[in-house]
Design an enzyme around this catalytic site. Structure first.
Site, mmCIF file in Angstrom:
data_model
loop_
_atom_site.group_PDB
_atom_site.id
_atom_site.type_symbol
_atom_site.label_atom_id
_atom_site.label_comp_id
_atom_site.label_asym_id
_atom_site.label_seq_id
_atom_site.Cartn_x
_atom_site.Cartn_y
_atom_site.Cartn_z
ATOM 1 N N GLY A 15 0.814 -1.221 0.000
ATOM 2 C CA GLY A 15 0.000 0.000 0.000
ATOM 3 C C GLY A 15 0.845 1.268 0.000
ATOM 4 O O GLY A 15 2.078 1.210 0.009
ATOM 5 N N THR A 103 -3.325 1.723 11.112
ATOM 6 C CA THR A 103 -4.603 1.672 10.399
ATOM 7 C C THR A 103 -5.664 2.441 11.189
ATOM 8 O O THR A 103 -5.648 2.429 12.422
ATOM 9 C CB THR A 103 -5.039 0.189 10.249
ATOM 10 O OG1 THR A 103 -3.961 -0.517 9.635
ATOM 11 C CG2 THR A 103 -6.288 0.052 9.404
ATOM 12 N N ALA A 126 -2.082 4.713 17.032
ATOM 13 C CA ALA A 126 -2.221 6.162 16.878
ATOM 14 C C ALA A 126 -2.754 6.453 15.480
ATOM 15 O O ALA A 126 -2.258 5.895 14.502
ATOM 16 C CB ALA A 126 -0.875 6.843 17.070
ATOM 17 N N PRO A 127 -3.776 7.301 15.382
ATOM 18 C CA PRO A 127 -4.323 7.627 14.066
ATOM 19 C C PRO A 127 -3.352 8.440 13.227
ATOM 20 O O PRO A 127 -3.526 8.570 12.016
ATOM 21 C CB PRO A 127 -5.563 8.466 14.394
ATOM 22 C CG PRO A 127 -5.304 9.018 15.760
ATOM 23 C CD PRO A 127 -4.470 7.995 16.471
ATOM 24 N N ASN A 128 -2.335 8.997 13.883
ATOM 25 C CA ASN A 128 -1.336 9.756 13.145
ATOM 26 C C ASN A 128 0.004 9.605 13.856
ATOM 27 O O ASN A 128 0.117 9.886 15.039
ATOM 28 C CB ASN A 128 -1.735 11.235 13.085
ATOM 29 C CG ASN A 128 -0.910 11.981 12.057
ATOM 30 O OD1 ASN A 128 0.307 11.940 12.086
ATOM 31 N ND2 ASN A 128 -1.584 12.652 11.142
ATOM 32 N N MET A 129 0.991 9.129 13.122
ATOM 33 C CA MET A 129 2.271 8.785 13.744
ATOM 34 C C MET A 129 3.300 9.901 13.589
ATOM 35 O O MET A 129 4.463 9.710 13.937
ATOM 36 C CB MET A 129 2.829 7.514 13.094
ATOM 37 C CG MET A 129 1.909 6.325 13.172
ATOM 38 S SD MET A 129 2.386 5.258 14.527
ATOM 39 C CE MET A 129 1.021 4.131 14.615
ATOM 40 N N HIS A 159 -7.983 15.097 2.690
ATOM 41 C CA HIS A 159 -7.173 13.939 2.292
ATOM 42 C C HIS A 159 -7.416 13.605 0.814
ATOM 43 O O HIS A 159 -8.421 14.020 0.232
ATOM 44 C CB HIS A 159 -7.514 12.704 3.136
ATOM 45 C CG HIS A 159 -6.820 12.691 4.469
ATOM 46 N ND1 HIS A 159 -7.366 13.281 5.580
ATOM 47 C CD2 HIS A 159 -5.631 12.179 4.855
ATOM 48 C CE1 HIS A 159 -6.539 13.124 6.608
ATOM 49 N NE2 HIS A 159 -5.476 12.461 6.202
ATOM 50 N N LYS A 163 -9.028 7.921 0.212
ATOM 51 C CA LYS A 163 -9.233 7.642 1.647
ATOM 52 C C LYS A 163 -10.660 7.168 1.892
ATOM 53 O O LYS A 163 -11.617 7.748 1.387
ATOM 54 C CB LYS A 163 -8.918 8.884 2.488
ATOM 55 C CG LYS A 163 -9.029 8.601 3.982
ATOM 56 C CD LYS A 163 -8.297 9.610 4.831
ATOM 57 C CE LYS A 163 -8.490 9.355 6.314
ATOM 58 N NZ LYS A 163 -7.905 8.079 6.760
ATOM 59 N N GLY A 169 -9.043 9.682 11.295
ATOM 60 C CA GLY A 169 -8.739 9.332 12.687
ATOM 61 C C GLY A 169 -8.035 10.493 13.392
ATOM 62 O O GLY A 169 -8.254 10.748 14.578
ATOM 63 N N THR A 170 -7.210 11.224 12.644
ATOM 64 C CA THR A 170 -6.497 12.362 13.232
ATOM 65 C C THR A 170 -7.459 13.485 13.602
ATOM 66 O O THR A 170 -7.338 14.099 14.670
ATOM 67 C CB THR A 170 -5.444 12.892 12.231
ATOM 68 O OG1 THR A 170 -4.587 11.809 11.899
ATOM 69 C CG2 THR A 170 -4.640 14.028 12.816
HETATM 70 N N1 LIG Z 1 -1.503 6.400 11.574
HETATM 71 C C1 LIG Z 1 -1.005 7.126 10.576
HETATM 72 O O1 LIG Z 1 -0.077 7.940 10.756
HETATM 73 C C2 LIG Z 1 -1.573 6.938 9.193
HETATM 74 C C3 LIG Z 1 -1.043 7.645 8.098
HETATM 75 C C4 LIG Z 1 -1.521 7.355 6.814
HETATM 76 C C5 LIG Z 1 -2.510 6.376 6.638
HETATM 77 N N2 LIG Z 1 -3.021 5.743 7.737
HETATM 78 C C6 LIG Z 1 -4.001 4.653 7.611
HETATM 79 O O2 LIG Z 1 -3.299 3.487 7.180
HETATM 80 C C7 LIG Z 1 -4.193 2.619 6.455
HETATM 81 C C8 LIG Z 1 -3.562 2.232 5.125
HETATM 82 O O3 LIG Z 1 -3.457 3.388 4.307
HETATM 83 P P1 LIG Z 1 -2.838 3.321 2.835
HETATM 84 O O4 LIG Z 1 -3.043 4.671 2.229
HETATM 85 O O5 LIG Z 1 -1.472 2.729 2.877
HETATM 86 O O6 LIG Z 1 -3.845 2.255 2.166
HETATM 87 P P2 LIG Z 1 -3.654 1.410 0.821
HETATM 88 O O7 LIG Z 1 -2.706 2.098 -0.106
HETATM 89 O O8 LIG Z 1 -5.039 1.100 0.344
HETATM 90 O O9 LIG Z 1 -2.926 0.063 1.297
HETATM 91 C C9 LIG Z 1 -3.580 -0.917 2.038
HETATM 92 C C10 LIG Z 1 -2.664 -2.140 2.116
HETATM 93 O O10 LIG Z 1 -3.289 -3.130 2.939
HETATM 94 C C11 LIG Z 1 -3.231 -4.357 2.242
HETATM 95 N N3 LIG Z 1 -4.312 -5.195 2.733
HETATM 96 C C12 LIG Z 1 -5.643 -5.089 2.519
HETATM 97 N N4 LIG Z 1 -6.298 -6.082 3.159
HETATM 98 C C13 LIG Z 1 -5.349 -6.819 3.792
HETATM 99 C C14 LIG Z 1 -5.372 -7.979 4.579
HETATM 100 N N5 LIG Z 1 -6.530 -8.607 4.870
HETATM 101 N N6 LIG Z 1 -4.197 -8.457 5.095
HETATM 102 C C15 LIG Z 1 -3.026 -7.842 4.807
HETATM 103 N N7 LIG Z 1 -2.937 -6.741 4.015
HETATM 104 C C16 LIG Z 1 -4.084 -6.236 3.537
HETATM 105 C C17 LIG Z 1 -3.290 -4.006 0.777
HETATM 106 O O11 LIG Z 1 -2.784 -5.080 -0.038
HETATM 107 P P3 LIG Z 1 -3.175 -5.262 -1.632
HETATM 108 O O12 LIG Z 1 -3.799 -3.985 -2.081
HETATM 109 O O13 LIG Z 1 -1.878 -5.569 -2.319
HETATM 110 O O14 LIG Z 1 -4.124 -6.379 -1.714
HETATM 111 C C18 LIG Z 1 -2.346 -2.808 0.796
HETATM 112 O O15 LIG Z 1 -0.994 -3.253 0.862
HETATM 113 C C19 LIG Z 1 -5.519 3.392 6.366
HETATM 114 O O16 LIG Z 1 -6.366 2.967 7.406
HETATM 115 C C20 LIG Z 1 -5.101 4.859 6.589
HETATM 116 O O17 LIG Z 1 -6.147 5.636 7.110
HETATM 117 C C21 LIG Z 1 -2.579 6.005 9.000
#
Ligand SMILES: NC(=O)c1ccc[n+]([C@@H]2O[C@H](COP(=O)([O-])OP(=O)(O)OC[C@H]3O[C@@H](n4cnc5c(N)ncnc54)[C@H](OP(=O)(O)O)[C@@H]3O)[C@@H](O)[C@H]2O)c1
Length: 271
Positions: A15, A103, A126-129, A159, A163, A169-170
């Site tokens: 992702g 996540t 954490a919703p934002n790291m 965003h 999204k 979450g933030t």
């Molecule tokens: N906390 C923070 O600082 C922060 C910052 C940014 C984003 N986020 C959050 O992080 C999450 C991911 O964001 P993103 O933009 O990276 O999303 P993304 O680009 O859609 O990537 C999601 C990833 O999860 C994989 N996935 C889906 N279902 C899965 C499963 N059952 N088991 C294992 N892997 C699985 C997908 O694999 P495939 O597509 O290859 O199948 C892909 O690698 C979201 O919830 C977002 O809100 C948090």
């Protein structure tokens, strides 16, 4: 087996955040990718992590089963989908591995599972790291404590078009920080949507508004609007590396903590 470097499994390596995590692992000293997953339908299964996420070949194949990704790992980082976190959590619990959860958008049921698991393994969620947003959370709490309900509080977030959850979450955490500063219950003051004849604004309400579009990595503004003046506290993320660096830092910190549910405020010493 003792290692000089922290052996890290990345759940969701293919992702947007997964790619940023690999860059952060290369950047943060004593960090090595040791396991990787994607969804069961992913076109990247069986391939080397570098093929999905770029960079040098790592000899780590992308798996669907988190238990396999944990075999050679000391700690795991989850940036997947809210539904996938529960499976990843169960695997970490079975293997007794600490877990960093980035996540967002989990159901109350999954949140309860995370809290229960934290009695047995250390978890940072954490919703934002990013360091900047975690500092902003503190600033918002402080401002809300100093400014009474004569100042209306609004949380705005923007965003990218992909999204899935809203408000972010933030944004929810910023609203909770403002409510904490005012010593009120978020659920009693939050206003998540406005449409039609909404009437005048309720005194003390904390409003949320959401923008989705283009490739915005993540903007958040908390406004304190009084009569004759406004204060706006803003954070803008321009690169996912800011979140990824924080997640890798959290993984290092977590590897020496006892079981418990921790926040980035704990990791960064901002409590
Ligand atoms: N906390 C923070 O600082 C922060 C910052 C940014 C984003 N986020 C959050 O992080 C999450 C991911 O964001 P993103 O933009 O990276 O999303 P993304 O680009 O859609 O990537 C999601 C990833 O999860 C994989 N996935 C889906 N279902 C899965 C499963 N059952 N088991 C294992 N892997 C699985 C997908 O694999 P495939 O597509 O290859 O199948 C892909 O690698 C979201 O919830 C977002 O809100 C948090």
């Amino acid at each position: 087996m003792a290692h000089d470097s922290l052996q890290i499994a990345v759940f969701g390596v293919s992702g947007r955040m997964g790619r940023a995590l690999l860059a952060a692992i290369d950047e943060v000293p004593r960090s090595v990718l040791a396991g990787a997953t994607a969804s069961a339908n992913s076109r990247w299964l069986g391939k080397d992590a570098s093929e999905a996420a770029g960079g040098i070949k790592r000899n780590v194949s992308i798996e669907a089963d988190p238990a396999v990704a944990l075999r050679n790992s000391q700690v795991a980082i989850d940036f997947t989908l809210p539904e996938a976190t529960a499976t990843n959590l169960a695997a970490c619990l079975a293997a007794k591995r600490p877990l960093v959860i980035g996540t967002t958008g989990h159901s109350e049921q999954v949140k309860a599972q995370i809290a229960a698991a934290a009695k047995q393994i250390p978890i940072v969620m954490a919703p934002n790291m990013s360091l900047g947003v975690n500092l902003l959370l503190k600033l918002v709490e402080l401002a809300a404590a100093k400014l009474d309900a004569d100042y209306d509080i609004e949380v705005f977030e923007a965003h990218h078009r992909h999204k899935k959850d809203a408000p972010s979450g933030t944004a929810l955490a910023l609203g909770a920080a403002a409510a904490k500063g005012r010593d009120v219950d978020t659920s009693e003051v939050a206003e998540y949507s406005r449409h039609g004849n909404t009437g005048a604004r309720k005194r003390g309400a904390i409003g949320f508004s959401v923008f989705r579009g283009g490739d915005v990595v993540g903007d958040h503004t908390v406004t304190f609007a009084g009569l004759g003046e406004r204060i706006e506290l803003t954070h803008r993320a321009s690169d996912r590396l800011a979140f990824a660096r924080g997640a890798v830092r959290a993984a290092h910190w977590l590897s020496s903590q006892p079981p418990g549910l921790y926040s980035m405020q704990d990791v960064l010493g901002l409590c």
